[in-house]
Write a protein that holds these residues in place. Structure first.
Motif, PDB file in Angstrom:
ATOM      1  N   ILE A 182      44.837  59.448  41.605  1.00  0.00           N
ATOM      2  CA  ILE A 182      43.460  59.744  42.024  1.00  0.00           C
ATOM      3  C   ILE A 182      43.186  61.198  41.681  1.00  0.00           C
ATOM      4  O   ILE A 182      43.884  62.102  42.156  1.00  0.00           O
ATOM      5  N   GLY A 183      42.174  61.421  40.846  1.00  0.00           N
ATOM      6  CA  GLY A 183      41.821  62.785  40.456  1.00  0.00           C
ATOM      7  C   GLY A 183      42.085  63.023  38.984  1.00  0.00           C
ATOM      8  O   GLY A 183      43.030  62.460  38.412  1.00  0.00           O
ATOM      9  N   THR A 184      41.220  63.833  38.383  1.00  0.00           N
ATOM     10  CA  THR A 184      41.374  64.149  36.955  1.00  0.00           C
ATOM     11  C   THR A 184      41.178  65.646  36.723  1.00  0.00           C
ATOM     12  O   THR A 184      40.590  66.065  35.733  1.00  0.00           O
ATOM     13  N   ARG A 207      36.375  60.815  39.257  1.00  0.00           N
ATOM     14  CA  ARG A 207      35.048  60.942  39.865  1.00  0.00           C
ATOM     15  C   ARG A 207      34.103  61.600  38.863  1.00  0.00           C
ATOM     16  O   ARG A 207      33.043  61.096  38.576  1.00  0.00           O
ATOM     17  N   THR A 208      34.551  62.722  38.303  1.00  0.00           N
ATOM     18  CA  THR A 208      33.722  63.450  37.321  1.00  0.00           C
ATOM     19  C   THR A 208      34.620  63.869  36.168  1.00  0.00           C
ATOM     20  O   THR A 208      35.715  64.406  36.413  1.00  0.00           O
ATOM     21  N   PRO A 209      34.201  63.665  34.926  1.00  0.00           N
ATOM     22  CA  PRO A 209      35.032  64.134  33.813  1.00  0.00           C
ATOM     23  C   PRO A 209      34.991  65.655  33.698  1.00  0.00           C
ATOM     24  O   PRO A 209      34.050  66.288  34.168  1.00  0.00           O
ATOM     25  N   ASP A 315      34.406  53.776  38.484  1.00  0.00           N
ATOM     26  CA  ASP A 315      33.454  53.128  39.401  1.00  0.00           C
ATOM     27  C   ASP A 315      33.528  53.690  40.822  1.00  0.00           C
ATOM     28  O   ASP A 315      32.759  53.300  41.686  1.00  0.00           O
ATOM     29  N   GLY A 316      34.498  54.541  41.086  1.00  0.00           N
ATOM     30  CA  GLY A 316      34.661  55.048  42.452  1.00  0.00           C
ATOM     31  C   GLY A 316      35.567  54.131  43.256  1.00  0.00           C
ATOM     32  O   GLY A 316      35.738  52.950  42.934  1.00  0.00           O
ATOM     33  N   ILE A 317      36.135  54.704  44.305  1.00  0.00           N
ATOM     34  CA  ILE A 317      37.079  53.942  45.131  1.00  0.00           C
ATOM     35  C   ILE A 317      36.373  53.490  46.402  1.00  0.00           C
ATOM     36  O   ILE A 317      35.782  54.311  47.111  1.00  0.00           O
ATOM     37  N   GLY A 330      34.378  46.190  43.393  1.00  0.00           N
ATOM     38  CA  GLY A 330      35.078  45.090  44.047  1.00  0.00           C
ATOM     39  C   GLY A 330      36.407  44.723  43.402  1.00  0.00           C
ATOM     40  O   GLY A 330      37.182  43.949  43.967  1.00  0.00           O
ATOM     41  N   THR A 331      36.726  45.301  42.255  1.00  0.00           N
ATOM     42  CA  THR A 331      37.996  44.968  41.593  1.00  0.00           C
ATOM     43  C   THR A 331      39.171  45.582  42.358  1.00  0.00           C
ATOM     44  O   THR A 331      39.170  46.785  42.628  1.00  0.00           O
TER      45      THR A 331
END
Ligand SMILES: Cc1cc2nc3c(=O)[nH]c(=O)nc-3n(C[C@H](O)[C@H](O)[C@H](O)COP(=O)(O)OP(=O)(O)OC[C@H]3O[C@@H](n4cnc5c(N)ncnc54)[C@H](O)[C@@H]3O)c2cc1C
Length: 512
Positions: A182-184, A207-209, A315-317, A330-331
């Motif tokens: 989680i996180g980039t 979340r954001t590139p 797509d966000g968590i 929903g995946t």
């Protein structure tokens, strides 16, 4: 619990605390103790052991000016090499006898009558519990030190292995595993390419590139190292040229954000080279001005995302379950290991909760109302004789933090020298001086790319103010901190003649 009187108590044995110890010692201030909650010196570079951890400022500059290292293996040194460097500098500086490891500063309060900071420490590991009574408190507890954990529903229910990038669990074997990161940000772009090489599958949640420029990576040749070692001035000249090249970037950040278009074009070429899939290219291309968030440096990130075993999820968590992560669409993706690379507490430093000033308020209380404010990023109204290294608006997006640290430490040493010379027991910046400084910094912030660039970054506090970065050239910062300026301070004469009789010296106390 024993109480030990010292002239100076330094919190933290990273680059900042170590620098303060060395420079105080050189100036004749020998009665100090450094307490460090970790088991060794090095701070960031001892603690962040994730695979791929490296500096993103050239090592010729990311090192102390008073301890050049001719042996850097390459332009951007890896974590182990930087940690080894800090250990070597600490070993050879003759100050290690006053370092107390495995010990955390727990509560500190200003005792106006004694003109001392009373600091209780908690034992970590083999460390002992002690109280220090120190004339000055020098906080070098780090700006990127305390991991910030994301507030995601169900994260505590995940049944597999979870750890933060800054607390890497080397006991977990990632080979063949289903891993999520989680996180980039800066840490993620270094560790993801390494994890991708061994993981069975790697899900990267973005979340954001970020804007990621290529890294001019290369090893130094034996000839270069020999020249650095033996040719007088050669390494200093290289260091100066790195410094000048990085400073040349400052106007684009602070006054002419449109100039960042050139960086954006360079990054887009980097993306086109590293990523074949047009959808993925679109996902990694930021929609805000380059520089608004920290510009990152990597040749490996885009190719890593292009691998078959890696998926970038944007797509966000929605939530974390005991077995995996459910995205907003929903995946659900099942995983074995969850790696959190969401950065650090920056505008709400944990140490601030544990420092109580003249009026009985903690620094965290004060800053929760105003945002982080300090005079020259270093001294704080209401907190006499406290020096915050890497304090408000001292961090950099473009160059080496060690330059800033050395500038602040010079100011500390100058202030301590003035206190001794003039018989001062307490120095505290006036509110007017602190406000004038902080307001001027915030005025300069208005034109910067960090304010105008159209992003939300970790530089900003709860009020939307950038209280993290220095909005100017680093040589200006250094000049401003070159001397103690008593007219900006409330100063109080020493109330009692310090008596060393009967109290152990710092050296004796540490070895006791
Ligand atoms: C992964 C990573 C990469 C980075 N890369 C760069 C880079 O390329 N260039 C750059 O300029 N900067 C970089 N930084 C920023 C880096 O933190 C600074 O350059 C520098 O190392 C800061 O030194 P410091 O001593 O202020 O803080 P730290 O290195 O964080 O050291 C603080 C020390 O204080 C100790 N401490 C904290 N609280 C307490 C307490 N209550 N009691 C006792 N001890 C305590 C901590 O354990 C730690 O050892 C990076 C940071 C990270 C996390």
């Amino acid at each position: 619990m024993t109480e030990i009187e010292v002239d100076h108590l330094i919190i933290g044995a990273g680059f900042a605390g170590l620098c303060a110890a060395i420079k105080l010692n050189e100036s004749g201030e020998r009665d100090f103790v450094v307490i460090e909650k970790d088991s060794d010196v090095g701070g960031t570079w001892h603690i962040n052991t994730y695979p791929g951890a490296e500096c993103d400022v050239p090592s010729q500059l990311y090192s102390y000016s008073f301890a050049l290292n001719p042996d850097w293996s390459k332009v951007y040194s890896p974590q182990q090499e930087i940690w080894d460097y800090t250990k070597r500098v600490a070993d050879s500086s003759g100050v290690l006898d006053r370092f107390v490891l495995d010990t955390a500063a727990e509560e500190s309060h200003w005792d106006a009558e004694r003109q001392r900071w009373i600091v209780t420490t908690s034992a970590v590991g083999s460390g002992a519990r002690t109280t220090y009574a120190a004339r000055t408190l020098i906080a070098g507890s780090g700006g990127l030190s305390e991991p910030s954990l994301p507030d995601i529903e169900g994260i505590e229910t995940f049944a597999g292995h979870t750890f933060h990038s800054a607390r890497w669990d080397h006991d977990v074997d990632l080979a063949g595993k289903r891993v999520a990161v989680i996180g980039t940000g800066a840490s993620a772009i270094q560790l993801v390419p390494e994890v991708a090489k061994v993981a069975g599958r790697l899900d990267v949640y973005q979340r954001t590139p970020n804007w990621i420029i290529p890294r001019n990576e290369r090893h130094f040749s034996t000839l270069e190292k020999t020249v650095f070692r033996y040719v007088p001035g050669a390494q200093r000249a290289v260091r100066a040229s790195v410094y000048a090249a990085l400073e040349a970037r400052v106007p684009a950040f602070t006054r002419f954000p449109k100039a960042m278009a050139a960086v954006e074009a360079q990054v887009k070429r980097n993306i086109a080279k590293g990523i074949s899939d047009p959808d993925l290219r679109a996902k990694v291309t930021p929609d805000y001005r380059a520089g608004c968030k920290r510009i990152l440096v990597s040749n490996k990130w885009y190719p890593a995302l292009d691998r078959d075993n890696v998926e970038l999820i944007t797509d966000g968590i929605a939530r974390v379950t005991s077995t995996g992560i459910v995205a907003q669409d929903g995946t659900e993706r099942e995983i074995d290991v969850l790696i959190i690379a969401t950065g650090f507490h920056v505008t709400d430093p944990p140490i601030a909760q544990h420092i109580t000033g003249r009026d009985g308020h903690t620094l965290a209380d004060v800053w929760s109302k105003t945002g982080m404010r300090a005079y020259k990023g270093t001294t704080i109204h209401g907190f006499p004789n406290l020096f915050q290294l890497v304090g408000p608006n001292t961090a950099l997006g473009h160059s080496s933090m060690i330059f800033i640290i050395e500038s602040q430490v010079r100011y500390v040493v100058e202030t301590v020298r003035a206190m001794r010379r003039d018989g001062l027991g307490a120095v505290e910046p006036t509110l007017a001086a602190q406000d004038a400084w902080s307001d001027a910094v915030q005025r300069r912030m208005r034109r910067t790319v960090w304010t105008t660039g159209g992003c939300a970054s970790w530089y900003l506090d709860q009020f939307g103010h950038n209280t993290t970065l220095w909005p100017g050239q680093t040589f200006t910062f250094r000049r401003q901190l070159s001397r103690f300026d008593p007219d900006k301070y409330d100063v109080t004469a020493l109330s009692t003649v310090p008596s060393d009789k009967g109290t152990p010296t710092a050296k004796e106390a540490v070895s006791a």
